[in-house]
Write a protein that holds these residues in place. Structure first.
Motif, short mmCIF file in Angstrom:
data_model
loop_
_atom_site.label_atom_id
_atom_site.label_comp_id
_atom_site.label_asym_id
_atom_site.label_seq_id
_atom_site.Cartn_x
_atom_site.Cartn_y
_atom_site.Cartn_z
N ARG A 289 0.83 -1.21 0.00
CA ARG A 289 0.00 0.00 0.00
C ARG A 289 0.87 1.26 0.00
O ARG A 289 0.58 2.22 -0.73
N VAL A 290 1.92 1.26 0.81
CA VAL A 290 2.82 2.42 0.84
C VAL A 290 3.45 2.63 -0.53
O VAL A 290 3.48 3.76 -1.06
N TYR A 291 3.95 1.56 -1.11
CA TYR A 291 4.60 1.65 -2.42
C TYR A 291 3.64 2.17 -3.49
O TYR A 291 3.95 3.12 -4.23
N GLU A 292 2.47 1.58 -3.58
CA GLU A 292 1.52 1.97 -4.62
C GLU A 292 1.00 3.39 -4.42
O GLU A 292 0.77 4.13 -5.38
N THR A 293 0.84 3.77 -3.15
CA THR A 293 0.39 5.13 -2.86
C THR A 293 1.42 6.15 -3.31
O THR A 293 1.10 7.16 -3.95
N LEU A 294 2.68 5.90 -2.99
CA LEU A 294 3.73 6.84 -3.37
C LEU A 294 3.94 6.87 -4.88
O LEU A 294 4.25 7.92 -5.45
N LYS A 295 3.80 5.73 -5.55
CA LYS A 295 3.99 5.66 -6.99
C LYS A 295 3.04 6.61 -7.72
O LYS A 295 3.38 7.17 -8.76
N SER A 299 4.38 13.22 -9.65
CA SER A 299 4.95 12.85 -10.95
C SER A 299 6.44 13.14 -11.05
O SER A 299 7.07 12.75 -12.04
N HIS A 300 7.01 13.79 -10.04
CA HIS A 300 8.42 14.17 -10.12
C HIS A 300 9.28 13.44 -9.09
O HIS A 300 10.16 14.03 -8.46
N TYR A 304 11.01 3.13 -5.59
CA TYR A 304 11.56 1.79 -5.82
C TYR A 304 11.35 0.90 -4.59
O TYR A 304 11.54 1.35 -3.46
N TYR A 305 10.95 -0.34 -4.84
CA TYR A 305 11.23 -1.36 -3.84
C TYR A 305 12.75 -1.51 -3.79
O TYR A 305 13.44 -1.34 -4.81
N LYS A 306 13.27 -1.85 -2.63
CA LYS A 306 14.71 -1.97 -2.48
C LYS A 306 15.33 -2.87 -3.55
O LYS A 306 16.36 -2.52 -4.16
N GLU A 307 14.70 -4.00 -3.81
CA GLU A 307 15.26 -4.96 -4.76
C GLU A 307 15.20 -4.47 -6.20
O GLU A 307 15.88 -5.03 -7.09
N ASP A 308 14.42 -3.41 -6.46
CA ASP A 308 14.28 -2.88 -7.81
C ASP A 308 15.11 -1.63 -8.06
O ASP A 308 15.06 -1.05 -9.16
N SER A 323 13.20 -0.73 2.87
CA SER A 323 12.43 -1.48 1.87
C SER A 323 11.95 -0.63 0.71
O SER A 323 11.70 -1.14 -0.38
N ILE A 324 11.78 0.68 0.93
CA ILE A 324 11.31 1.58 -0.12
C ILE A 324 12.21 2.81 -0.18
O ILE A 324 12.50 3.42 0.86
N VAL A 325 12.66 3.15 -1.38
CA VAL A 325 13.53 4.31 -1.58
C VAL A 325 12.89 5.21 -2.63
O VAL A 325 12.41 4.73 -3.67
N VAL A 326 12.87 6.50 -2.35
CA VAL A 326 12.29 7.49 -3.25
C VAL A 326 13.38 8.47 -3.67
O VAL A 326 14.14 8.96 -2.84
#
Length: 437
Positions: A289-295, A299-300, A304-308, A323-326
């Motif tokens: 949910r955190v990842y999809e919300t931030l995605k 737009s600027h 990323y998930y850590k592994e991506d 786990s999540i990097v912006v």
């Protein structure tokens, strides 16, 4: 046949080893880092023109990611990518033990555990092999590494914006360490240009004025080196850690990205927003949910998930990376809460391949060719070069001497010595082979 093979291999190795400086006959080395000097800011500076005429200049140097001060300085000092040396941020935090207290850049410099991750910076390589090494405000040089420290280090407990006289005192001290105390290696750091660039932007008149201060410092440094009689015994490498780009302060509301505006605080256990970099550790059940919300939030920025995280960042393979990097796009910055967001005129920490993040590399001294200009290279290749110049066995690193070996010169006497040594070894080898046969 096996005996002959080993003898021939030994002869080749001895011949190659003969061209490397030894711990006994190396020249002294100064590593000077000038924080925040962008690759295209030096053409109008007399001090850098002097080096270009009398030494080596790279088109530019590619910094580490994130292009923040401490990660970049450690990549230069260790030859390691960020994920290998572990200084993944300017600030300190303890994600592993769920201690989310955070510091800024300067506060982290006093915390050895942030820098001591099993890596070996050049000043430790030198002191561990019997040389006298020092760090003068260089990030990480005052810390302890597996119980080891440089011969001497200086770090200001209460930093202030330095004056021109402060900078001159630093080079006077460094000259004294070399001459009076017989130091072999010193890492020196200058911070002023970066601070002015942050406040006013890298293309401002204030930065132009500060560049003149830097230029006068360089000219003063070369004058003092000559007066101290070190011209023929001191190699100087000058680098910056990263460049900097303009941030449009008038668009703070648009360009300042508040991550906590988009995600519920109950979804996360850790958030650290700093310049263009956002680090987030979600509660496991809310990770998607955190990842999809931030995605979809802004737009600027890239999420990323850590592994991506892109491989070229060399960032994802360390336990300190959450786990999540912006990563914000150029000109945009992140913050956790508002008010409290400090708008900047310039910033760094962005994609390290951006043109505006490019750093500088110059070198001059008895070991370097004159009037040489080379193509770009990654900052991890400076460490193996420094080890070679000091006659040191390098620690494990991601760089290679091959990248910069061509900028080194060998004077006529050294070439004669190498040829004589080569012929002697080959003659001895032939004699041994003839005896055995």
């Amino acid at each position: 046949m096996s005996i002959m093979r080993y003898l021939l291999i030994g002869a080749v190795l001895c011949t190659c080893a003969g061209s490397m400086p030894s711990l006994e006959d190396h020249h002294k080395l100064l590593l000077l880092s000038i924080d925040g000097v962008r690759w295209d800011q030096t053409d109008d500076m007399k001090g850098f023109r002097y080096i270009q005429e009398n030494g080596v200049r790279a088109e530019y140097m590619i910094p580490a990611f994130p292009s923040h001060t401490s990660p970049c300085h450690m990549s230069i000092a260790t030859g390691l990518h960020t994920e290998s040396h572990g200084v993944v941020h300017n600030g300190y935090y303890d994600l592993k033990n769920n201690r989310t207290g955070q510091t800024g850049f300067h506060g982290a410099l006093f915390i050895s555990e942030w820098f001591d991750n099993g890596q070996e910076p050049i000043w430790i390589t030198a002191s561990s092999q019997g040389l006298k090494s020092g760090g003068y405000l260089y990030p990480g040089s005052n810390c302890t590494y597996k119980g080891r420290v440089p011969t001497r280090s200086i770090l200001d407990a209460y930093p202030t914006i330095p004056t021109e006289n402060d900078w001159r005192k630093r080079i006077d001290d460094v000259i004294s360490w070399f001459n009076d105390d017989d130091f072999d290696f010193i890492a020196l750091y200058l911070e002023g240009l970066d601070e002015i660039s942050h406040e006013f932007g890298p293309n401002s008149k204030e930065v132009y004025h500060e560049k003149q201060v830097v230029d006068r410092f360089l000219q003063y440094m070369f004058k003092q080196v000559k007066l101290a009689g070190l011209e023929d015994d001191l190699n100087i490498i000058i680098v910056s850690d990263h460049g900097q780009l303009d941030v449009e302060v008038s668009y703070v509301d648009e360009k300042g990205i508040n991550l906590t505006r988009y995600i519920d605080p109950n979804w996360i256990t850790f958030v650290f927003s700093y310049g263009p970099l956002g680090l987030i550790e979600p509660v496991p059940e809310f990770k998607t949910r955190v990842y999809e919300t931030l995605k979809s939030a802004h737009s600027h920025m890239d999420v990323y998930y850590k592994e991506d995280i892109p491989e070229r960042y060399h960032y994802k393979n360390h336990e300190r990376v959450p786990s999540i990097v912006v990563v914000a796009h150029p000109g945009y910055q992140m913050y956790d809460e508002h008010p409290g967001f400090e708008a900047l005129g310039g910033d760094h920490g962005y994609d390290n391949r951006l043109e505006q993040m490019r750093a500088i590399y110059y070198s001059v001294g008895p070991s370097f060719k004159k009037g040489v200009r080379i193509t770009e290279f990654e900052s991890i290749n400076v460490y193996p070069l420094m080890c070679y110049l000091l006659g040191l066995d390098p620690a494990t690193n991601n760089g290679t001497l091959d990248i910069l070996y061509s900028i080194l010169k060998k004077d006529e006497e050294e070439r004669k010595f190498d040829m004589k040594k080569t012929l002697t070894i080959l003659a001895f080898t032939c004699f041994v082979l003839y005896t055995l046969l």
